[in-house]
Every structure is written in C-alpha cells, then in structure tokens.
Design a protein around this motif. Structure first.
Motif, PDB file in Angstrom:
ATOM      1  N   ASP A  64      80.719  -3.787 -76.655  1.00  0.00           N
ATOM      2  CA  ASP A  64      79.540  -4.132 -75.871  1.00  0.00           C
ATOM      3  C   ASP A  64      78.302  -4.093 -76.768  1.00  0.00           C
ATOM      4  O   ASP A  64      78.222  -3.299 -77.696  1.00  0.00           O
ATOM      5  N   ASP A  65      77.352  -4.966 -76.487  1.00  0.00           N
ATOM      6  CA  ASP A  65      76.077  -4.983 -77.194  1.00  0.00           C
ATOM      7  C   ASP A  65      74.991  -5.256 -76.165  1.00  0.00           C
ATOM      8  O   ASP A  65      74.860  -6.386 -75.687  1.00  0.00           O
ATOM      9  N   PRO A  66      74.211  -4.248 -75.783  1.00  0.00           N
ATOM     10  CA  PRO A  66      73.196  -4.445 -74.749  1.00  0.00           C
ATOM     11  C   PRO A  66      72.128  -5.465 -75.131  1.00  0.00           C
ATOM     12  O   PRO A  66      71.457  -6.016 -74.269  1.00  0.00           O
ATOM     13  N   ASN A  67      71.975  -5.764 -76.416  1.00  0.00           N
ATOM     14  CA  ASN A  67      70.981  -6.741 -76.865  1.00  0.00           C
ATOM     15  C   ASN A  67      71.437  -8.182 -76.626  1.00  0.00           C
ATOM     16  O   ASN A  67      70.637  -9.094 -76.691  1.00  0.00           O
ATOM     17  N   GLN A  68      72.737  -8.373 -76.399  1.00  0.00           N
ATOM     18  CA  GLN A  68      73.275  -9.715 -76.155  1.00  0.00           C
ATOM     19  C   GLN A  68      74.082  -9.709 -74.863  1.00  0.00           C
ATOM     20  O   GLN A  68      75.246 -10.089 -74.832  1.00  0.00           O
ATOM     21  N   ALA A  69      73.446  -9.302 -73.788  1.00  0.00           N
ATOM     22  CA  ALA A  69      74.129  -9.107 -72.509  1.00  0.00           C
ATOM     23  C   ALA A  69      74.749 -10.391 -71.969  1.00  0.00           C
ATOM     24  O   ALA A  69      75.870 -10.380 -71.465  1.00  0.00           O
ATOM     25  N   LEU A  70      74.042 -11.516 -72.073  1.00  0.00           N
ATOM     26  CA  LEU A  70      74.555 -12.773 -71.532  1.00  0.00           C
ATOM     27  C   LEU A  70      75.800 -13.238 -72.289  1.00  0.00           C
ATOM     28  O   LEU A  70      76.800 -13.633 -71.678  1.00  0.00           O
ATOM     29  N   ALA A  71      75.760 -13.148 -73.608  1.00  0.00           N
ATOM     30  CA  ALA A  71      76.915 -13.547 -74.417  1.00  0.00           C
ATOM     31  C   ALA A  71      78.100 -12.623 -74.154  1.00  0.00           C
ATOM     32  O   ALA A  71      79.253 -13.070 -74.071  1.00  0.00           O
ATOM     33  N   LYS A  72      77.836 -11.344 -74.014  1.00  0.00           N
ATOM     34  CA  LYS A  72      78.914 -10.382 -73.768  1.00  0.00           C
ATOM     35  C   LYS A  72      79.506 -10.569 -72.376  1.00  0.00           C
ATOM     36  O   LYS A  72      80.703 -10.367 -72.174  1.00  0.00           O
ATOM     37  N   ALA A  73      78.694 -10.955 -71.404  1.00  0.00           N
ATOM     38  CA  ALA A  73      79.214 -11.230 -70.053  1.00  0.00           C
ATOM     39  C   ALA A  73      80.153 -12.429 -70.090  1.00  0.00           C
ATOM     40  O   ALA A  73      81.222 -12.421 -69.456  1.00  0.00           O
ATOM     41  N   LYS A  74      79.800 -13.464 -70.857  1.00  0.00           N
ATOM     42  CA  LYS A  74      80.659 -14.642 -71.002  1.00  0.00           C
ATOM     43  C   LYS A  74      81.954 -14.267 -71.731  1.00  0.00           C
ATOM     44  O   LYS A  74      83.036 -14.720 -71.360  1.00  0.00           O
ATOM     45  N   GLU A  75      81.841 -13.442 -72.763  1.00  0.00           N
ATOM     46  CA  GLU A  75      83.024 -12.988 -73.501  1.00  0.00           C
ATOM     47  C   GLU A  75      83.959 -12.199 -72.588  1.00  0.00           C
ATOM     48  O   GLU A  75      85.179 -12.365 -72.636  1.00  0.00           O
ATOM     49  N   LEU A  76      83.393 -11.352 -71.746  1.00  0.00           N
ATOM     50  CA  LEU A  76      84.197 -10.573 -70.807  1.00  0.00           C
ATOM     51  C   LEU A  76      84.919 -11.487 -69.816  1.00  0.00           C
ATOM     52  O   LEU A  76      86.088 -11.285 -69.503  1.00  0.00           O
ATOM     53  N   GLU A  77      84.227 -12.517 -69.354  1.00  0.00           N
ATOM     54  CA  GLU A  77      84.828 -13.492 -68.433  1.00  0.00           C
ATOM     55  C   GLU A  77      85.993 -14.224 -69.097  1.00  0.00           C
ATOM     56  O   GLU A  77      87.057 -14.407 -68.492  1.00  0.00           O
ATOM     57  N   LEU A  78      85.820 -14.631 -70.358  1.00  0.00           N
ATOM     58  CA  LEU A  78      86.901 -15.301 -71.096  1.00  0.00           C
ATOM     59  C   LEU A  78      88.087 -14.363 -71.312  1.00  0.00           C
ATOM     60  O   LEU A  78      89.247 -14.766 -71.182  1.00  0.00           O
ATOM     61  N   MET A  79      87.789 -13.110 -71.623  1.00  0.00           N
ATOM     62  CA  MET A  79      88.842 -12.129 -71.851  1.00  0.00           C
ATOM     63  C   MET A  79      89.643 -11.877 -70.566  1.00  0.00           C
ATOM     64  O   MET A  79      90.864 -11.760 -70.605  1.00  0.00           O
ATOM     65  N   LEU A  80      88.955 -11.826 -69.443  1.00  0.00           N
ATOM     66  CA  LEU A  80      89.629 -11.648 -68.161  1.00  0.00           C
ATOM     67  C   LEU A  80      90.523 -12.849 -67.848  1.00  0.00           C
ATOM     68  O   LEU A  80      91.640 -12.689 -67.344  1.00  0.00           O
ATOM     69  N   GLY A  81      90.065 -14.042 -68.181  1.00  0.00           N
ATOM     70  CA  GLY A  81      90.895 -15.241 -68.010  1.00  0.00           C
ATOM     71  C   GLY A  81      92.163 -15.174 -68.852  1.00  0.00           C
ATOM     72  O   GLY A  81      93.244 -15.538 -68.392  1.00  0.00           O
ATOM     73  N   GLU A  82      92.033 -14.699 -70.089  1.00  0.00           N
ATOM     74  CA  GLU A  82      93.201 -14.547 -70.964  1.00  0.00           C
ATOM     75  C   GLU A  82      94.166 -13.498 -70.414  1.00  0.00           C
ATOM     76  O   GLU A  82      95.386 -13.670 -70.480  1.00  0.00           O
ATOM     77  N   LEU A  83      93.622 -12.408 -69.879  1.00  0.00           N
ATOM     78  CA  LEU A  83      94.478 -11.370 -69.292  1.00  0.00           C
ATOM     79  C   LEU A  83      95.241 -11.921 -68.089  1.00  0.00           C
ATOM     80  O   LEU A  83      96.424 -11.611 -67.901  1.00  0.00           O
ATOM     81  N   ARG A  84      94.589 -12.742 -67.280  1.00  0.00           N
ATOM     82  CA  ARG A  84      95.274 -13.355 -66.130  1.00  0.00           C
ATOM     83  C   ARG A  84      96.382 -14.296 -66.598  1.00  0.00           C
ATOM     84  O   ARG A  84      97.453 -14.333 -66.011  1.00  0.00           O
TER      85      ARG A  84
END
Length: 164
Positions: free
Chosen positions: A129-149
């Motif tokens: 996580d990087d609080p300075n890049q919250a929007l990019a990290k939120a998108k990365e988390l969404e992509l990671m969740l898609g891969e997990l599914r």
C-alpha cells in the motif's frame, strides 16, 4: 532432396509428439472433461462475479446451465466468497505498508439424490500500500481481486473435472 526429408522428419516429429500427449491424458488448460455433467444449476448471491465466471467456464466446457433447480441435475451452490486483509508491515510513521490479501471461497456440490459436499479454500496475495498513490493502489487492488476470482474459478473447475 535434403530439404524434403527434413520437412518430412519435422511432420513426423509433430505427429509423434501429439500422439504421445493425447495418449497420456493431457488436456489444454480450460478444456476439462466435464462430460459427466451434461447439465447443472449454479446457485449464488445476486450479481456474484465469481458465479458469472464459473457459468462462462461451464458453458465453454459444454455444460448446459439450468435456470432453476431440477432434481435430476447437480447443483453447484456458491455459499460465499470473501476478501480479508491482514497487516504485514508498517511504515515508520505507523501507516500500513503491506497487506496480505486472503480470498476465501466456500461452495457446495449436490449430486442428484445425494447429500451436499462442502468445499472451502483460500488464496493468498501480498499487496503493498502507498497512501500517496491511493487511486492507483485502489485500481491495483481491483485488478488483483479479479485475478483471485479467475484463479478461484479455475480451481473449482479442476475440482469438478476430478469428480465422477
């Protein structure tokens, strides 16, 4: 003449390797032997992304999806899929630097005139996580969740292919 025999040798090699692969039971990924499931009902919560992935995979493997429950067909019930995160490390200022994502899936398979068989598994990923890049990290988390599914759908399909 030499070129002709080299081409012929190549064709024979390809033919021999394809015969060896098919005789050992090798299947391409996604091409699973689900002939023992000609039709199936998938039951899940509304708008479940995992259920739609599974439905697509089942249709690709020639399994007819039933709109409603039928006694003569198996039922795949997706009980729940949850994402949990655990703190792995912190920045010197106390903010979270790294998480461990835990994707947990519970499902049951009920064969005609049989008892439900319950299954559960967990998939793990590390996430920085990087609080300075919250929007990019939120998108990365969404992509990671898609891969997990995707991985969870593959795992359920492999489990179904092993059942007879």
């Amino acid at each position: 003449m030499v070129r002709f025999s080299a081409m012929r040798l190549l064709k024979c090699g390809v033919l021999l390797s394809s015969m060896l692969l098919s005789s050992c039971g090798f299947h391409l990924r996604g091409d699973l032997p689900l002939s023992h499931f000609p039709a199936m009902h998938v039951q899940s919560q509304r708008h479940s992304e995992l259920a739609s992935l599974l439905s697509t995979r089942l249709e690709q493997n020639n399994v007819q999806l039933l709109k409603s429950y039928q006694q003569s067909a198996p039922v795949l019930q997706l009980i729940d899929d949850t994402l949990e995160r655990r703190t792995l490390s912190l920045f010197p200022n106390g903010q979270v630097a790294e998480y461990e994502l835990i994707y947990r899936v519970r499902y049951a398979l009920t064969m005609p005139e049989g008892e439900p068989q319950n299954y559960q598994f967990e998939l793990f990923r590390d996430y920085q996580d990087d609080p300075n890049q919250a929007l990019a990290k939120a998108k990365e988390l969404e992509l990671m969740l898609g891969e997990l599914r995707q991985q969870a759908a593959n795992r359920i399909m492999r489990q179904l292919s092993r059942l007879h």
